[in-house]
Design an enzyme around this catalytic site. Structure first.
Site, short mmCIF file in Angstrom:
data_model
loop_
_atom_site.label_atom_id
_atom_site.label_comp_id
_atom_site.label_asym_id
_atom_site.label_seq_id
_atom_site.Cartn_x
_atom_site.Cartn_y
_atom_site.Cartn_z
N ASP A 1 0.89 -1.15 0.00
CA ASP A 1 0.00 0.00 0.00
C ASP A 1 0.94 1.21 0.00
OD1 ASP A 1 -2.21 1.66 0.19
OD2 ASP A 1 -2.69 1.11 2.26
N ASP B 1 0.30 5.03 0.96
CA ASP B 1 0.25 5.98 2.08
C ASP B 1 0.31 5.24 3.41
OD1 ASP B 1 -0.06 8.00 0.18
OD2 ASP B 1 -2.24 7.90 0.26
#
Length: 179
Positions: A7, A9
């Site tokens: 992922d 952020d």
């Protein structure tokens, strides 16, 4: 083929409450870029999947998102790293789409492009929705405590069965030591 899915952020870069809206806002989490470069050197293909509802909310446009990703890739290249593929969902949580995490659409697209299933492939995340998407395709979720990870662990029962590490650098230490 060794694959790892990240992922963006909270795993690779800092994520404030107000979204990463421009390349100037993008700030790597200490050690994350070097961890990606270590995965590259160990023969891993590194893929990024990321919800980007800021587009749907009109906080920034697709061109700004591409500028953010150029900055990330340029920063990675300075430490000898690279991303092999990047998938993003531009939709908001109120939209009915199959690609927004926790839905597995970005991951099934990755499977399709690779021509292989993601069974057992590590997916590193800091939020429950990415863990859920990983589980939906049989990938192996790994949590980091950076970003929203510590909060995710505190607020969700049952995640104690999922490996959790301080940050992406610690994940690289653990996974690459096992090789």
């Amino acid at each position: 083929m060794n694959i790892i899915i990240l992922d963006r952020d909270g795993v690779i870069n800092e994520h404030g409450a107000d979204h990463v809206r421009s390349a100037d806002d993008w700030q790597a989490i200490p050690g994350s870029l070097e961890a990606i470069a270590r995965f590259n050197r160990a023969g891993y293909k590194v893929f990024v999947v990321t919800n980007q509802s800021g587009i749907a909310r009109q906080y920034y446009g697709v061109q700004s998102l591409h500028a953010i990703h150029r900055r990330m890739r340029e920063a990675l290249s300075t430490v000898g790293g690279h991303i092999d593929g990047l998938f993003y969902c531009p939709h908001g949580p109120w939209e009915d789409c199959g690609c927004r995490l926790p839905n597995p659409g970005m991951l099934t697209e990755l499977e399709s492009r690779l021509g292989t299933r993601l069974d057992g492939v590590p997916m590193v995340a800091d939020k429950l929705r990415a863990v859920q998407a990983a589980m939906a395709v049989g990938a192996r979720p790994i949590l980091v405590k950076s970003g929203a990870g510590s909060k995710t662990l505190e607020e969700n029962r049952g995640l104690d069965r999922i490996a959790a590490y301080k940050n992406l650098s610690a994940v690289a230490d653990a996974l690459l030591e096992d090789k």
